[in-house]
Design an enzyme around this catalytic site. Structure first.
Site, PDB file in Angstrom:
ATOM      1  N   GLU A  39       0.833  -1.218   0.000  1.00 27.69           N
ATOM      2  CA  GLU A  39       0.000   0.000   0.000  1.00 27.69           C
ATOM      3  C   GLU A  39       0.861   1.258   0.000  1.00 27.69           C
ATOM      4  O   GLU A  39       0.478   2.267  -0.607  1.00 27.69           O
ATOM      5  CB  GLU A  39      -0.962   0.005   1.193  1.00 27.69           C
ATOM      6  CG  GLU A  39      -1.859  -1.227   1.309  1.00 27.69           C
ATOM      7  CD  GLU A  39      -2.624  -1.584   0.039  1.00 27.69           C
ATOM      8  OE1 GLU A  39      -2.846  -0.711  -0.802  1.00 27.69           O
ATOM      9  OE2 GLU A  39      -2.987  -2.771  -0.109  1.00 27.69           O
TER      10      GLU A  39
ATOM     11  N   HIS B 208       1.932   2.196  -3.445  1.00 25.54           N
ATOM     12  CA  HIS B 208       0.883   2.886  -4.206  1.00 25.54           C
ATOM     13  C   HIS B 208       0.894   4.393  -3.968  1.00 25.54           C
ATOM     14  O   HIS B 208       0.360   5.145  -4.781  1.00 25.54           O
ATOM     15  CB  HIS B 208      -0.498   2.379  -3.791  1.00 25.54           C
ATOM     16  CG  HIS B 208      -0.932   1.093  -4.440  1.00 25.54           C
ATOM     17  ND1 HIS B 208      -0.798   0.842  -5.788  1.00 25.54           N
ATOM     18  CD2 HIS B 208      -1.538  -0.005  -3.915  1.00 25.54           C
ATOM     19  CE1 HIS B 208      -1.302  -0.364  -6.046  1.00 25.54           C
ATOM     20  NE2 HIS B 208      -1.750  -0.894  -4.937  1.00 25.54           N
TER      21      HIS B 208
END
Ligand code: BES
Ligand code: ZN
Length: 843
Positions: A284, A287
């Site tokens: 994550e 990202h």
């Protein structure tokens, strides 16, 4: 109590009207607009007079009594919505306070197309805007959003509420906007370059956030350095959400996680949870650059987001925890999984055209994630780290705060490396499938591998073609590629200079190229000693075994050959090699449950795993590490499940002590022990497990139990587990793994689970509203059938029970069922004979 209804007023400032019009069309779903108006810059406000909802298209048309003139203006909309229970849009998530009182948090999950359920907007990744968010919330609740708080004051109309104002976001896509309101504790840290990192946990569990905090504070500087681009926001929060459909979501500055993907308790978490948390945090946070700062142009390029993050999460974990040997695990977890799926006729290219939201949901699959990650790994290897980083940096700088496509990335990498990146990569991302490389002493050639259809086709026909980076090593130096070539013809001869006699040659060292390899018997024969004496690297031992297993499934070699190969792994010390082999043996065991010699394969498993089981023992030894803990759990679980008497006795003994509170099982032994006692247990075992489940304070422990409950054998107990799956005791996102656990445990379980899914279809489908969990549920339930008529039955059920987001999954499952059935017909007899004759002691 949190109110169920939310009221929002949005202002869309500086909307550009390009052409005089009296209509504005926006995305909008499950929302009631009360008033809307448009005020041109410096002009009179015009009220909209009609709101026409196009529910199917998830849109609303606002009609104005007169034309809005070309130019800028402010659109103002008052509307109400409801906090739903579907884990998408703006929803409520249930939690219990430390004293057991039930409360709700309000949470958002917008990817891919659900921001429109929280506010009317232009809900596409390429339509970026800045967001100024203000929340009016109960004053004793934590209120979070993407940015830091810049103002907090009492709400004038109600002194139980406060108004919390957040800083303006950078320009960003709607799917990355996030809000969380609830009760949480947190731990806080700073990165070396001054970004504030907080991990929010349920109240009273702040300690469990420390591990993720450590990973996050190490990871942000790692990415900053890798990309040569700093993290652009002043803060990042990572928060554990009780009811959460995905594993985690990369909202910019406010990353949301399932509890089990973020929380670690030093005493009660197992090694695999620690590793999972590290990988998810790494994913994550990647990202934040790759996805948030530079966003895909359209969902067709979703793979770029997900494939890239799924690759670099390993790089990051390798940096933080070199002792995990995580790249070898990549091969087993992602690479082979992707090859298996991509060998189906019903696979799809990495880049795929999508339109309707259900088509978008459908591509969050192993092709986008695992094949995406695998071809990026192959590309990284082909380019080399230095040029790869140069290209990445150029890409991020060129497209920051904008959108980009797959081609844009290839351009930047081509510039940086001087290599024909687009030409090579298009052959991997624009067509589905992969080649099989057939090798004999003289030459190398390839053709497309499909599990269902083996055909050698020649260039010129309607035949896929690839540009294939190939490397070759020899036993003279197993860790070094002696030769690297780019194969762009279906046939090619490669000369290996100065190869001594009795030396082996291995194609694809490191198991990096995205293809399967079939060696001539002579070459394969020469490689086998490299497995026994461990001179082949672990990743190559794993790859060789997995390739052969896949070839047997495709009918290109006999499964007996694979069983013989598996026996060469007797002295194997490596966790990941065992894990992959164990997984394939599990597939085979499940297949053979449709024969009358299922017990023989259990015996094979027991024999194969006994030496390593004896070597490891039950208790960890001083100096052991992460991988030893994983290996022990794997081996004991395998032996226990296969009915190894000594393992079963010891598991029962330890389980009893655990339940009586005399000797609590170490976290790493719980799954194998629970599995073993359940598999061979009765109704009182199930009662005890359900009691442990109820008492468990950590979601990790609840999940651990939920996943193995299906191992129970008696039909009436299987029914109890299925009923439990849909009860309030199981969080909505976890129902899938309980039913999947039942289906994956036995032939009877699979049959019962499928019936249960059919009988409860409406509730299940409604619960997940067609999201990706429904695909997962279908796959887990039916993929393992091995009877032709089941394919027809599954197909016909879904013809009358539509699951638009699972259409491709249903086709893939039907194909797999037929393949299983064909595999059985082809090889069952030979396998049986082999298993019987190996029991006879040699004379
Ligand atoms: N962007 C996804 C979350 C997501 C998944 C949103 C599916 C909508 C639909 C996130 O970055 C992600 O990939 N999460 C993974 C975990 C990851 C470690 C592979 C997930 O949720 O499984
Ligand atoms: Zn992701």
């Amino acid at each position: 109590m949190l109110q169920r209804i939310f009221c929002i007023r949005i202002f869309c400032s500086l909307i550009g009207v390009r052409q005089g019009t009296n209509q504005i069309v926006m995305n909008c779903a499950d929302i009631d607009i009360i008033t809307a108006s448009f005020a041109p810059e410096g002009g009179e406000e015009i009220n909209a007079t009609g709101f026409n909802y196009q529910n199917e298209d998830e849109k609303v048309t606002l009609s104005f009594p007169s034309a809005l003139q070309k130019g800028l203006g402010t659109l103002k909309i008052d509307f109400v919505g409801e906090l739903n229970d579907k884990m998408k849009g703006f929803y409520r998530s249930k939690y219990a306070t430390p004293s057991g009182e039930i409360r709700y948090a309000a949470v958002t999950q917008f990817e891919a197309t659900d921001a429109r359920r929280a506010f009317p907007c232009w809900d596409e990744p390429a339509i970026k805007a800045t967001f100024d968010i203000t929340l009016i919330v109960p004053k004793d609740r934590v209120a979070l959003s993407n940015m830091n708080v810049i103002d907090r004051k009492p709400y004038p109309e109600d002194d139980s509420l406060v108004e919390v104002k957040f800083a303006t976001t950078p320009i960003m896509s709607t799917y990355l906007v996030a809000i969380v309101i609830g009760e949480y504790d947190f731990v806080e840290g700073q990165t070396s370059d001054g970004v504030t990192v907080r991990v929010y946990t349920p109240v009273g569990k702040a300690e469990q956030g420390k591990f993720a905090l450590e990973v996050a504070t190490k990871t942000l500087p790692f990415y900053k350095d890798y990309f040569s681009v700093p993290y652009p926001l002043p803060k990042i929060d990572l928060i554990a959400i009780a009811d959460f459909a995905a594993g985690a979501m990369e909202n910019w500055g406010l990353v949301t996680y399932r509890e089990t993907a973020l929380l670690i308790d030093p005493k009660n978490s197992c090694a695999s949870s620690r590793q999972w948390v590290a990988l998810v945090v790494g994913h994550e946070l990647a990202h934040q650059w790759f996805g948030n700062l530079v966003t895909m142009e359209w969902w067709t390029h979703l793979w770029l987001n997900e494939g890239f993050a799924s690759w670099i999460e390993y790089l990051c974990v390798d940096h933080c925890f070199p002792e995990y040997d995580i790249w070898t695990q990549f091969v087993s977890a992602d690479y082979t999984r992707a090859l298996d799926l991509d060998a189906l006729d019903n696979s799809h290219p990495i880049e795929v055209n999508v339109g309707h939201p259900s088509e978008v949901d459908e591509i969050f699959d192993a092709i986008s994630y695992s094949k995406g990650a695998s071809v990026i790994r192959m590309l990284h290897n082909y380019i080399g780290d230095e040029d790869f980083r140069k290209g990445m940096n150029a890409y991020l700088l060129k497209f920051q705060h904008k959108n980009a496509s797959t081609e844009d990335l290839w351009d930047c990498l081509e510039q940086a490396s001087g290599k024909p990146i687009a030409a090579v990569m298009n052959s991997w991302t624009k067509q589905m499938g992969f080649p099989i490389i057939v090798v004999d002493q003289e030459q190398v050639w390839w053709f497309p591998l499909r599990h269902s259809r083996i055909n050698v086709c020649m260039i010129g026909e309607d035949c896929p073609s690839w540009m294939i980076p190939i490397s070759i090593c020899t036993s003279e130096d197993p860790s070094c590629s002696k030769i690297k070539v780019l194969l762009d013809q279906p046939e090619s001869a490669v000369t290996i200079p100065n190869l001594g006699p009795d030396k082996w040659v291995k194609i694809n060292p490191g198991t990096i190229g995205f293809y399967r390899i079939q060696y001539s018997s002579a070459m394969l024969e020469s490689l086998l000693p490299g497995i026994r004496d461990l001179t082949l690297l672990p990743v190559d031992r794993l790859g060789l075994q997995n390739d052969l297993f896949s070839l047997s499934r495709a009918g290109m070699i006999s499964t007996v050959e694979v069983l013989k190969l598996m026996e060469a792994f007797e002295n194997e010390p490596n966790y990941t090699v065992w894990s992959d082999l164990s997984c394939n043996l599990g597939v085979l065991s499940s297949l053979l449950s449709y024969t009358d010699f299922h017990e023989e394969i259990q015996e094979f498993i027991r024999n194969l795993f006994t030496p390593i089981g004896l070597k490891l023992g039950w208790d960890s030894k001083p100096g052991e590490g992460h991988l030893d803990a994983l290996l022990r759990g794997l081996v004991l679980g395998k032996l226990g499940k296969a009915g190894h008497k000594a393992t079963l006795d010891e598991a029962r003994r330890r389980f009893k002590q655990h339940v009586e509170g005399k000797q609590i099982l170490p976290a790493d032994l719980r799954s194998p022990v629970y599995l073993t006692v359940l598999k061979h247990g009765d109704s009182s075992t199930l009662d005890t497990m359900l009691k442990l489940h109820k008492q468990a304070d950590m979601q990790e422990e609840k999940n651990r139990i939920e996943r193995v409950l299906g191992a129970i054998s008696a039909p009436e107990l299987i029914q109890r587990v299925l009923t439990f799956a849909l009860s309030d005791e199981v969080r909505p996102q976890d129902t899938v793994s309980v039913i999947g656990g039942v289906a994956g445990s036995s032939k009877q379980g699979r049959k019962a689970a499928w019936k249960f899914v059919k009988d409860n279809w409406e509730e299940l489908h409604n619960r997940y509203q067609g999201g990706f969990l429904i695909s997962r549920l279908i796959k887990l339930t039916v993929d393992g059938f091995a009877i032709d008529k089941m394919a027809a039955e599954v197909k016909s059920f879904f013809e009358s029970h539509h699951a638009p987001a699972a259409e491709r999954t249903v086709q893939q499952c039907c194909e797999n069922i037929l393949l299983n059935a064909a595999w059985l017909k082809r090889d069952a007899e030979d396998i049986h004979q082999y298993l019987v004759q190996r029991k006879v002691p040699p004379v």
